[in-house]
Design an enzyme around this catalytic site. Sequence first.
Site, short mmCIF file in Angstrom:
data_model
loop_
_atom_site.label_atom_id
_atom_site.label_comp_id
_atom_site.label_asym_id
_atom_site.label_seq_id
_atom_site.Cartn_x
_atom_site.Cartn_y
_atom_site.Cartn_z
N TYR A 17 0.82 -1.21 0.00
CA TYR A 17 0.00 0.00 0.00
C TYR A 17 0.85 1.26 0.00
CZ TYR A 17 -3.60 -3.33 1.31
OH TYR A 17 -4.45 -4.39 1.32
N TYR A 144 -11.99 -7.57 6.78
CA TYR A 144 -10.84 -7.65 5.87
C TYR A 144 -10.54 -9.12 5.58
CZ TYR A 144 -6.27 -7.47 3.80
OH TYR A 144 -5.23 -7.64 2.92
N ASP A 245 -12.87 -16.82 8.75
CA ASP A 245 -11.53 -16.38 8.36
C ASP A 245 -10.71 -16.17 9.64
OD1 ASP A 245 -9.24 -15.06 7.64
OD2 ASP A 245 -10.22 -13.56 6.38
N LYS A 274 -1.08 -16.74 8.10
CA LYS A 274 -0.22 -15.92 8.95
C LYS A 274 0.63 -16.71 9.95
CE LYS A 274 -2.00 -11.41 8.14
NZ LYS A 274 -3.34 -11.03 7.74
C1 LIG Z 1 -3.89 -10.96 6.40
C2 LIG Z 1 -5.28 -11.47 6.26
C3 LIG Z 1 -5.72 -12.08 5.07
C4 LIG Z 1 -4.85 -12.17 3.84
O1 LIG Z 1 -3.72 -12.92 4.03
P1 LIG Z 1 -2.44 -12.69 3.05
O2 LIG Z 1 -1.51 -13.77 3.46
O3 LIG Z 1 -1.95 -11.31 3.32
O4 LIG Z 1 -2.93 -12.87 1.66
C5 LIG Z 1 -7.00 -12.55 5.04
N1 LIG Z 1 -7.82 -12.47 6.10
C6 LIG Z 1 -7.43 -11.90 7.27
C7 LIG Z 1 -8.38 -11.85 8.42
C8 LIG Z 1 -6.15 -11.38 7.38
O5 LIG Z 1 -5.78 -10.78 8.52
#
Ligand SMILES: *Cc1c(COP(=O)(O)O)cnc(C)c1O
Length: 431
Positions: A17, A144, A245, A274
């Site tokens: 970004y 997100y 997620d 992550k």
């Molecule tokens: C960081 C994140 C993503 C995306 O993961 P990337 O490895 O950056 O593609 C998706 N969902 C959540 C909740 C995140 O924090």
Amino acid sequence: MNEDDLTFDRQHIWHPYTSMSNPLPCYPVVSAREVMLQLADGRQLIDGMASWWAAIHGYNHPRLNQAISTQMTQMSHVMFGGITHPSAVALCRQLVAITPDALQCVFLADSGSVAIEVAMKMALQFWQARGEQRQRFLTLKRGYHGDTFSAMSVCDPQNAMHSLWKGYLPQHFFAPAPQCRFDAPWQQDDVTPFARLLAQHQQEIAAVILEPIVQGAGGMRFYNPEYLRQVKAACDRDGVLLIADEIATGFGRTGKLFACQHAKITPDILCLGKALTGGTMTLSATITTRQVAETISNGAAGCFMHGPTFMANPLACAVACESLALLQENRWPAQVAAIEQQLRAALMPLRAEALVADVRVLGAIGVVETHCPVDMAAIQRFFVARGVWIRPFGKLIYLMPPYIISPDALSRLTQAVALAVKDATLFLTAE
Ligand SMILES: *Cc1c(COP(=O)(O)O)cnc(C)c1O
């Protein structure tokens, strides 16, 4: 790294970004150990970000390093089409074991965003196999889910600048962001707009997708577990899949191994990423139920239509396995609880500061929300000068350190935040 390298970086390399014509300054890090980042000029910074939720065990962990080097001497990579390997099997065994019983079938991919693409594709293929036209998703504002197109289409429309992609991005349904806080008394009307949207469009909706309990990059908000419980009940009632997620929240960050446990629910599809590899390599997992997997597999395509080149990369699987083994030694619950307690004690008093709008803490996450957005370059300089690495965004200054951080190092982080919110020159006055 010298001045030349930094000039090259500025002129040729995109960062997350950022503008290529007017980039914000970058700090050269040459190595990292435990909770310290080492700058090229020799200065050391205490890391308050765990490299965006990922480095839960700290940097340069001997056991994680060992897992990578041992795997490397066997093979760094091999295709996953028609081939399997011990690290993938060992990792998926562990993932199936530590996630809720119903989640049985694992798809390994390269990044969080791809895990979301995979989850959404699974939901679409599931309904297609059932002979139903369901191609829309219901999600929450302030969410997100990543930066690829399908993931973006379920991110908060304003934050993700959906206006930029008008006409290109699929249109989904957005319920208002939950208002009832994590530890506040439950307000039944909080979930009403969500339930109404779901009931109204139930026949078109393939799945609900949300971040359980913690809305991360969309605002660092912690909502009431009862909201999630009722979302799950509504999905069951209306026959819609639920995608959780947990890419940010997974692996202990909120005080539970998975945030869904705060509400005692099991989603139909779970996304992890992550911290999966302890912050060493990129890897994600999308885990679903036998029923979803079999329905997809019995559909017209006869398979799930996805298969990345670096699927189940052995180095990433091996280090993820070792990261899970470290978690299984079960030091994290006490570590996260101690961080939570210290964050509460140090940050909550900042609510009295004129520049501060709100303070909230959950697990190893501490958030100070300010009235005005930060002046990014100025506040970054301020923090680096005080020996800490904290990277705010907008009106949010937040800490989510590696779980192994010492009380002293954590104090250095919270003290830097406390000083920052007393200094109006670090904030912009315009909205
Ligand atoms: C960081 C994140 C993503 C995306 O993961 P990337 O490895 O950056 O593609 C998706 N969902 C959540 C909740 C995140 O924090």
